[in-house]
Design a protein around this motif. Structure first.
Motif, PDB file in Angstrom:
ATOM      1  N   GLY A 246      -8.515   1.575   2.909  1.00 49.84           N
ATOM      2  CA  GLY A 246      -7.282   1.597   3.688  1.00 49.84           C
ATOM      3  C   GLY A 246      -7.512   1.196   5.131  1.00 49.84           C
ATOM      4  N   LYS A 247      -6.543   1.546   5.970  1.00 52.09           N
ATOM      5  CA  LYS A 247      -6.628   1.239   7.389  1.00 52.09           C
ATOM      6  C   LYS A 247      -6.122   2.431   8.190  1.00 52.09           C
ATOM      7  CE  LYS A 247      -5.991  -3.769   6.882  1.00 52.09           C
ATOM      8  NZ  LYS A 247      -5.193  -4.944   7.314  1.00 52.09           N
ATOM      9  N   VAL A 248      -6.630   2.566   9.408  1.00 53.43           N
ATOM     10  CA  VAL A 248      -6.258   3.716  10.239  1.00 53.43           C
ATOM     11  C   VAL A 248      -4.969   3.490  11.016  1.00 53.43           C
ATOM     12  CG1 VAL A 248      -8.637   4.496  10.492  1.00 53.43           C
ATOM     13  CG2 VAL A 248      -7.690   2.889  12.155  1.00 53.43           C
ATOM     14  N   GLU A 249      -4.394   2.281  10.965  1.00 50.83           N
ATOM     15  CA  GLU A 249      -3.145   2.051  11.677  1.00 50.83           C
ATOM     16  C   GLU A 249      -2.059   2.990  11.158  1.00 50.83           C
ATOM     17  OE1 GLU A 249      -5.093  -0.252  10.664  1.00 50.83           O
ATOM     18  OE2 GLU A 249      -5.393  -1.745  12.246  1.00 50.83           O
ATOM     19  N   GLN A 250      -1.140   3.389  12.048  1.00 51.98           N
ATOM     20  CA  GLN A 250      -0.073   4.305  11.678  1.00 51.98           C
ATOM     21  C   GLN A 250       0.814   3.688  10.616  1.00 51.98           C
ATOM     22  OE1 GLN A 250       2.069   6.059  14.949  1.00 51.98           O
ATOM     23  NE2 GLN A 250       3.825   6.568  13.688  1.00 51.98           N
ATOM     24  N   GLY A 251       1.262   4.530   9.692  1.00 52.96           N
ATOM     25  CA  GLY A 251       2.102   4.058   8.603  1.00 52.96           C
ATOM     26  C   GLY A 251       1.267   3.653   7.402  1.00 52.96           C
ATOM     27  N   TYR A 252       1.967   3.409   6.292  1.00 51.48           N
ATOM     28  CA  TYR A 252       1.240   3.065   5.068  1.00 51.48           C
ATOM     29  C   TYR A 252       0.567   1.702   5.202  1.00 51.48           C
ATOM     30  CZ  TYR A 252       0.175   1.524   0.399  1.00 51.48           C
ATOM     31  OH  TYR A 252      -0.487   1.028  -0.697  1.00 51.48           O
ATOM     32  N   GLN A 253      -0.687   1.661   4.768  1.00 56.97           N
ATOM     33  CA  GLN A 253      -1.454   0.423   4.715  1.00 56.97           C
ATOM     34  C   GLN A 253      -2.045   0.309   3.305  1.00 56.97           C
ATOM     35  OE1 GLN A 253      -1.415  -1.506   7.423  1.00 56.97           O
ATOM     36  NE2 GLN A 253      -0.393   0.040   8.670  1.00 56.97           N
ATOM     37  N   PRO A 254      -2.171  -0.909   2.778  1.00 57.24           N
ATOM     38  CA  PRO A 254      -2.770  -1.067   1.444  1.00 57.24           C
ATOM     39  C   PRO A 254      -4.144  -0.411   1.373  1.00 57.24           C
ATOM     40  CG  PRO A 254      -1.781  -3.128   2.163  1.00 57.24           C
ATOM     41  CD  PRO A 254      -1.732  -2.199   3.344  1.00 57.24           C
ATOM     42  N   GLY A 255      -4.353   0.369   0.328  1.00 51.65           N
ATOM     43  CA  GLY A 255      -5.620   1.055   0.158  1.00 51.65           C
ATOM     44  C   GLY A 255      -5.634   2.484   0.651  1.00 51.65           C
ATOM     45  N   ASP A 256      -4.649   2.877   1.483  1.00 54.82           N
ATOM     46  CA  ASP A 256      -4.583   4.269   1.950  1.00 54.82           C
ATOM     47  C   ASP A 256      -4.484   5.214   0.757  1.00 54.82           C
ATOM     48  OD1 ASP A 256      -4.630   3.358   4.516  1.00 54.82           O
ATOM     49  OD2 ASP A 256      -2.548   3.830   4.984  1.00 54.82           O
ATOM     50  N   GLN A 257      -5.149   6.355   0.849  1.00 53.27           N
ATOM     51  CA  GLN A 257      -5.108   7.370  -0.195  1.00 53.27           C
ATOM     52  C   GLN A 257      -4.195   8.511   0.237  1.00 53.27           C
ATOM     53  OE1 GLN A 257      -7.003   6.872  -3.305  1.00 53.27           O
ATOM     54  NE2 GLN A 257      -6.667   4.942  -2.232  1.00 53.27           N
TER      55      GLN A 257
END
Length: 235
Positions: free
Chosen positions: A181-192
């Motif tokens: 995923g990514k640490v940017e705010q909001g949903y990002q592809p790969g976030d769990q």
């Protein structure tokens, strides 16, 4: 004659005097009514009531990410040989009251960069450049979520399982780098995503390819993982 004498004794008021008298009377009546109104306002008795409601405490929720602890790869006592893999299991738990999504970053740090063999093919004077991080690959898998049975974090368990994220060689050193995923705010592809009080078991796999040369004998690299979580509600 009597009327004439009466007018001489008490003459009839003029029209201007009559108008002045009417204004005086009107003014007196208005002032009197005002005094009556004020008296009514100040002396009236009214039934009244009131009630105060004290609200319950307003409490904020919590985002609380916990992991199972130290990242420990099951490296054989003799060390990795080309073609070997090492595995580490990490359990991620949502110990807070709010659902959250999380991302993972990684960082590789070369610890021992001096080859432990006289057969090294590195140019003379450059032995310290044997960076094992340039040979390793890093892969992650989800073994299970919740209280159900999880798979094994080994070659068999990861052999046919879906890959969550993978980083080919060379691994990045010197800075935390996006992995899951990514640490940017909001949903990002790969976030769990984990709901409150739920957990997820991850498996991390390190591979040393069969193409690794003698230059990397007796060298070492350590892996650091950084987990970052954020609320999902209103986000």
């Amino acid at each position: 004659m009597d009327e004439l004498l009466q007018e001489m004794i008490a003459p009839a008021p003029s029209r201007s005097d009559m108008a002045r008298r009417r204004r005086l009377v009107s003014t007196f009546v208005i002032v009197a009514l005002a005094v009556v109104g004020i008296t009514s306002l100040t002396t009236s008795a009214l039934f009244t009531d009131n009630e105060t409601i004290v609200g319950a405490a307003i409490t904020t929720g919590t985002v609380d990410l916990k992991t199972s602890g130290v990242l420990s790869f099951d490296v054989p006592a003799a060390g990795l040989a080309p073609g070997d893999a090492a595995f580490a299991t990490v359990k991620v738990r949502n110990a807070g009251s709010l659902a959250y999504r999380y991302a993972v970053r990684y960082q590789a740090t070369d610890v021992d960069m001096t080859p432990g063999t006289v057969t090294s093919t590195l140019p003379a004077g450059t032995a310290s450049t044997a960076l094992l991080s340039t040979q390793l690959t890093l892969t992650s898998y989800v073994l299970g979520t919740g209280t159900g049975t999880v798979g094994a974090c080994d070659r068999v368990g990861t052999g046919g399982g879906p890959v969550l994220a993978s980083v080919p060689a060379p691994l990045v050193t010197g800075a935390l780098t996006e992995f899951i995923g990514k640490v940017e705010q909001g949903y990002q592809p790969g976030d769990q995503t984990l709901i409150s009080q739920a957990d997820q078991t991850l498996c991390f796999r390190i591979d040393l390819p069969t193409t690794t040369s003698n230059d990397y004998q007796d060298t070492s690299t350590k892996i650091t993982l950084r987990f970052d979580a954020e609320q999902t509600v209103n986000n």
